[in-house]
Design a protein around this motif. Structure first.
Motif, PDB file in Angstrom:
ATOM      1  N   ARG A 117       8.760  49.972  32.225  1.00  7.36           N
ATOM      2  CA  ARG A 117       9.359  48.661  32.643  1.00  7.36           C
ATOM      3  C   ARG A 117      10.977  48.716  32.699  1.00  7.36           C
ATOM      4  NH1 ARG A 117       4.757  48.608  32.169  1.00  7.36           N
ATOM      5  NH2 ARG A 117       3.203  46.958  31.247  1.00  7.36           N
ATOM      6  N   ASN A 118      11.605  50.031  32.706  1.00  8.59           N
ATOM      7  CA  ASN A 118      12.778  50.176  32.684  1.00  8.59           C
ATOM      8  C   ASN A 118      13.503  50.458  34.093  1.00  8.59           C
ATOM      9  OD1 ASN A 118      15.534  52.124  31.258  1.00  8.59           O
ATOM     10  ND2 ASN A 118      15.493  50.149  30.987  1.00  8.59           N
ATOM     11  N   TRP A 119      12.846  50.615  35.229  1.00  8.18           N
ATOM     12  CA  TRP A 119      13.182  51.147  36.489  1.00  8.18           C
ATOM     13  C   TRP A 119      13.801  49.997  37.240  1.00  8.18           C
ATOM     14  CZ3 TRP A 119      12.089  56.114  37.981  1.00  8.18           C
ATOM     15  CH2 TRP A 119      11.047  56.911  37.201  1.00  8.18           C
ATOM     16  N   ASP A 120      14.896  50.194  38.164  1.00  6.93           N
ATOM     17  CA  ASP A 120      15.537  49.174  38.985  1.00  6.93           C
ATOM     18  C   ASP A 120      14.778  48.713  40.030  1.00  6.93           C
ATOM     19  OD1 ASP A 120      17.602  47.489  39.397  1.00  6.93           O
ATOM     20  OD2 ASP A 120      19.257  49.240  39.762  1.00  6.93           O
ATOM     21  N   PHE A 121      13.794  47.973  39.980  1.00 11.22           N
ATOM     22  CA  PHE A 121      13.151  47.431  41.083  1.00 11.22           C
ATOM     23  C   PHE A 121      12.312  46.220  40.356  1.00 11.22           C
ATOM     24  CE2 PHE A 121       9.961  46.387  43.967  1.00 11.22           C
ATOM     25  CZ  PHE A 121      10.665  46.235  45.277  1.00 11.22           C
ATOM     26  N   GLU A 122      12.667  45.027  40.808  1.00 12.18           N
ATOM     27  CA  GLU A 122      12.051  43.841  40.288  1.00 12.18           C
ATOM     28  C   GLU A 122      12.065  43.890  38.578  1.00 12.18           C
ATOM     29  OE1 GLU A 122      11.030  41.207  42.061  1.00 12.18           O
ATOM     30  OE2 GLU A 122      11.639  42.012  43.828  1.00 12.18           O
ATOM     31  N   TRP A 123      13.138  44.278  37.994  1.00  7.92           N
ATOM     32  CA  TRP A 123      13.243  44.614  36.754  1.00  7.92           C
ATOM     33  C   TRP A 123      13.036  43.334  35.812  1.00  7.92           C
ATOM     34  CZ3 TRP A 123      17.318  43.046  33.449  1.00  7.92           C
ATOM     35  CH2 TRP A 123      17.246  43.733  32.023  1.00  7.92           C
ATOM     36  N   CYS A 124      12.320  43.447  34.817  1.00  7.27           N
ATOM     37  CA  CYS A 124      12.212  42.453  33.676  1.00  7.27           C
ATOM     38  C   CYS A 124      11.839  41.027  34.124  1.00  7.27           C
ATOM     39  CB  CYS A 124      13.382  42.235  32.909  1.00  7.27           C
ATOM     40  SG  CYS A 124      13.086  42.104  31.404  1.00  7.27           S
ATOM     41  N   LYS A 125      10.786  41.075  35.245  1.00  9.48           N
ATOM     42  CA  LYS A 125      10.214  39.891  35.573  1.00  9.48           C
ATOM     43  C   LYS A 125       8.872  39.686  34.820  1.00  9.48           C
ATOM     44  CE  LYS A 125      12.799  39.546  39.590  1.00  9.48           C
ATOM     45  NZ  LYS A 125      13.166  39.606  41.117  1.00  9.48           N
ATOM     46  N   GLN A 126       7.655  39.316  35.613  1.00 10.34           N
ATOM     47  CA  GLN A 126       6.512  39.047  35.172  1.00 10.34           C
ATOM     48  C   GLN A 126       5.902  40.525  34.497  1.00 10.34           C
ATOM     49  OE1 GLN A 126       4.008  36.955  37.496  1.00 10.34           O
ATOM     50  NE2 GLN A 126       2.148  37.060  36.004  1.00 10.34           N
ATOM     51  N   GLY A 127       5.278  40.434  33.208  1.00 10.51           N
ATOM     52  CA  GLY A 127       4.702  41.899  32.849  1.00 10.51           C
ATOM     53  C   GLY A 127       5.706  42.501  31.974  1.00 10.51           C
ATOM     54  N   ALA A 128       6.626  41.956  31.715  1.00 11.66           N
ATOM     55  CA  ALA A 128       7.732  42.770  30.762  1.00 11.66           C
ATOM     56  C   ALA A 128       8.346  41.693  29.901  1.00 11.66           C
ATOM     57  CB  ALA A 128       8.755  43.293  31.790  1.00 11.66           C
ATOM     58  N   SER A 129       9.048  42.295  28.793  1.00  7.99           N
ATOM     59  CA  SER A 129       9.561  41.389  27.872  1.00  7.99           C
ATOM     60  C   SER A 129      11.045  41.464  27.839  1.00  7.99           C
ATOM     61  CB  SER A 129       8.772  41.718  26.373  1.00  7.99           C
ATOM     62  OG  SER A 129       9.576  40.776  25.459  1.00  7.99           O
ATOM     63  N   LYS A 130      11.624  40.571  27.059  1.00  8.60           N
ATOM     64  CA  LYS A 130      13.062  40.771  26.893  1.00  8.60           C
ATOM     65  C   LYS A 130      13.339  40.939  25.432  1.00  8.60           C
ATOM     66  CE  LYS A 130      15.006  38.400  31.108  1.00  8.60           C
ATOM     67  NZ  LYS A 130      15.638  37.263  31.529  1.00  8.60           N
ATOM     68  N   ASP A 131      12.151  40.881  24.579  1.00 11.78           N
ATOM     69  CA  ASP A 131      12.454  41.154  23.202  1.00 11.78           C
ATOM     70  C   ASP A 131      12.259  42.723  22.872  1.00 11.78           C
ATOM     71  OD1 ASP A 131      11.690  41.217  20.460  1.00 11.78           O
ATOM     72  OD2 ASP A 131       9.998  39.927  20.385  1.00 11.78           O
ATOM     73  N   PRO A 132      13.360  43.082  22.198  1.00 12.78           N
ATOM     74  CA  PRO A 132      13.664  44.296  21.689  1.00 12.78           C
ATOM     75  C   PRO A 132      12.338  44.779  20.885  1.00 12.78           C
ATOM     76  CG  PRO A 132      15.700  43.182  21.579  1.00 12.78           C
ATOM     77  CD  PRO A 132      14.786  42.263  21.654  1.00 12.78           C
ATOM     78  N   CYS A 133      11.648  44.158  20.271  1.00 13.43           N
ATOM     79  CA  CYS A 133      10.504  44.457  19.229  1.00 13.43           C
ATOM     80  C   CYS A 133       9.227  44.569  19.954  1.00 13.43           C
ATOM     81  CB  CYS A 133      10.424  43.419  18.126  1.00 13.43           C
ATOM     82  SG  CYS A 133      12.099  43.525  17.025  1.00 13.43           S
ATOM     83  N   SER A 134       9.275  44.209  21.095  1.00 16.83           N
ATOM     84  CA  SER A 134       8.010  44.017  22.068  1.00 16.83           C
ATOM     85  C   SER A 134       7.642  45.482  22.549  1.00 16.83           C
ATOM     86  CB  SER A 134       8.098  43.103  23.342  1.00 16.83           C
ATOM     87  OG  SER A 134       7.012  43.310  24.193  1.00 16.83           O
ATOM     88  N   ASP A 135       6.248  45.786  22.813  1.00 18.29           N
ATOM     89  CA  ASP A 135       6.206  46.946  23.324  1.00 18.29           C
ATOM     90  C   ASP A 135       6.469  47.265  24.747  1.00 18.29           C
ATOM     91  OD1 ASP A 135       4.873  48.706  21.225  1.00 18.29           O
ATOM     92  OD2 ASP A 135       2.936  48.149  21.539  1.00 18.29           O
ATOM     93  N   THR A 136       6.495  45.946  25.347  1.00 17.52           N
ATOM     94  CA  THR A 136       6.948  45.965  26.827  1.00 17.52           C
ATOM     95  C   THR A 136       8.326  45.704  27.110  1.00 17.52           C
ATOM     96  OG1 THR A 136       5.959  44.002  27.150  1.00 17.52           O
ATOM     97  CG2 THR A 136       4.194  45.692  27.506  1.00 17.52           C
ATOM     98  N   TYR A 137       9.049  45.803  26.077  1.00 16.17           N
ATOM     99  CA  TYR A 137      10.660  45.615  26.333  1.00 16.17           C
ATOM    100  C   TYR A 137      11.147  46.213  27.368  1.00 16.17           C
ATOM    101  CZ  TYR A 137      15.434  45.324  25.151  1.00 16.17           C
ATOM    102  OH  TYR A 137      17.083  45.182  25.132  1.00 16.17           O
ATOM    103  N   CYS A 138      11.814  45.612  28.299  1.00 14.77           N
ATOM    104  CA  CYS A 138      12.349  46.039  29.572  1.00 14.77           C
ATOM    105  C   CYS A 138      13.705  46.749  29.355  1.00 14.77           C
ATOM    106  CB  CYS A 138      12.740  44.972  30.453  1.00 14.77           C
ATOM    107  SG  CYS A 138      13.685  43.762  30.125  1.00 14.77           S
ATOM    108  N   GLY A 139      14.441  46.688  28.253  1.00 17.71           N
ATOM    109  CA  GLY A 139      15.621  47.474  27.791  1.00 17.71           C
ATOM    110  C   GLY A 139      16.651  46.350  27.848  1.00 17.71           C
ATOM    111  N   PRO A 140      17.872  46.481  27.672  1.00 13.11           N
ATOM    112  CA  PRO A 140      19.163  45.779  27.949  1.00 13.11           C
ATOM    113  C   PRO A 140      19.427  45.707  29.379  1.00 13.11           C
ATOM    114  CG  PRO A 140      19.816  47.690  26.998  1.00 13.11           C
ATOM    115  CD  PRO A 140      18.204  47.737  27.032  1.00 13.11           C
TER     116      PRO A 140
END
Length: 400
Positions: free
Chosen positions: A235-258
């Motif tokens: 979820r950390n690649w720089d294309f449509e980053w951190c939109k649907q299907g990713a989380s902004k919560d650092p404790c989530s398994d799908t955390y997209c990163g800062p």
């Protein structure tokens, strides 16, 4: 950590069921739940690993809703023990590399060094990048001398999610087959002559090592962001980053990163692939589990302009795969056959680099064992996936 966790499966039969499950399983609603396969659409099984103290509560809520939860793995720790104890018993002689067992990171690195030495006329080993914890990420290049200096490139990697052990095991098996069958099998020989092959057996080296030493079910990297560790490297690649299907919560398994490419392993591999230029004609990111062969997009259910050709490639692959043991893979775009995921490797390689034949593959099984696929399925998985890989390579070469 897993103790006597159980895995339960439930199948949503309506859109309302999907929404109910999404709300029920959203992050931090329950402690003691590890979502293996999230709710995404009607009739698509949902799987969660559940702590014993939570199990009766969760089953009660599901049953009250009219859903039918089924226990697929009664004791997660028992399955983990089967993988590691059996492996110790089988590897006492240390004479030859055993492709039928799962291996620790240092053993995989030793194998990488050894196989590129044995097949030095075809293969070379190099460090592609360095992880957050300072581990080298090794790659293998396979290139025959019976070809022109500049060839199209086929790039594939495994182990981007740490707990998906069948992925690195399959990378090693297929690499060995490319080398061992060269000069023996006509189709393999042709594909090795026509492509330069780049393979990363273990992408997420810190996470993979951690699954052997601390938590078998760990998924992410091991970087420190806030109160929790790790980013989902897919979820950390720089294309449509951190939109649907990713989380902004650092404790989530799908955390997209800062930020996009915050993870050293992701940025390092991405920079390397980008540096190969337009010669890269195909990219595959191997995962588990679900038995699906997928093309872009992951971030949206809309289909890209190249979908028809991408899906034809998928069909070539899954038909070849099925011919070995009858294993039936679904195919289609990531968001339509699995779930929505933004900031993925495949969306980036296609959306940014223009690699038309970019794929994400979920290996065995469909959920009976999930991430804890027994070791006796490694070789069959490798055999059928290799058949698919060679068939896809031929398709890509004939349909540039």
């Amino acid at each position: 950590m897993q103790g006597s966790y159980s895995v339960i499966k439930v199948v949503p039969r309506s859109v309302e069921d999907v929404r109910f499950l999404q709300g029920l399983l959203q992050e931090h609603t329950f402690k003691g739940i590890d979502v293996w396969k999230p709710p995404s659409r009607v009739d698509s099984p949902v799987a969660v690993s559940v702590a014993p103290e939570i199990l009766p509560v969760l089953r009660g809520l599901l049953t009250e809703r009219g859903l039918e939860p089924k226990i697929t793995i009664p004791d997660v720790q028992k399955e983990i023990d089967k993988q590691t104890i059996h492996r110790i018993l089988q590897l006492t002689d240390g004479v030859t590399f055993d492709y039928s067992q799962y291996h620790k990171l240092d053993e995989i690195n030793a194998w990488t060094k050894n196989i590129t030495s044995v097949y030095s006329s075809l293969a070379s080993m190099f460090q592609i990048t360095t992880s957050y914890e300072g581990r080298p990420v090794y790659a293998i290049k396979i290139s025959s001398t019976n070809s022109s200096a500049s060839k199209p490139i086929f790039f594939f990697d495994g182990g981007i999610h740490a707990r998906e052990w069948i992925s690195p095991a399959t990378m090693m098996y297929m690499t060995n087959q490319l080398l061992e069958q060269y000069g023996k099998d006509v189709q393999v020989t042709r594909m090795v002559n026509e492509f330069d092959w780049y393979i990363v057996p273990v992408f997420n080296v810190d996470g993979y090592d951690y699954t052997w030493t601390n938590d078998r079910m760990w998924r992410k990297t091991r970087t420190k962001h806030g109160i929790c560790r790790g980013v989902d490297p897919n979820r950390n690649w720089d294309f449509e980053w951190c939109k649907q299907g990713a989380s902004k919560d650092p404790c989530s398994d799908t955390y997209c990163g800062p930020s996009p490419f915050s993870e050293p392993v992701v940025k390092g591999v991405a920079d390397f692939i980008k540096g190969l230029g337009s010669d890269v004609k195909a990219y595959i990111d191997f995962h588990s589990y679900s038995e699906v062969w997928m093309s872009p997009w992951g971030y949206t259910r809309d289909l890209p302009k190249d979908f028809d050709m991408q899906d034809k490639g998928s069909i070539q692959a899954v038909d070849a795969l099925k011919s070995v043991y009858g294993t039936t893979y679904d195919h289609g775009s990531i968001a339509n056959v699995l779930y929505t995921a933004s900031g993925s490797s495949v969306d980036w390689t296609y959306g940014v680099l223009g690699i038309k034949y970019s794929y994400a593959v979920e290996l065995r099984d469909k959920g009976e064992f999930g991430f804890l696929l027994p070791a006796d399925q490694i070789i069959p998985t490798g055999q059928e996936t290799f058949k698919a890989l060679v068939a896809l390579a031929e398709f890509v070469f004939n349909n540039p």
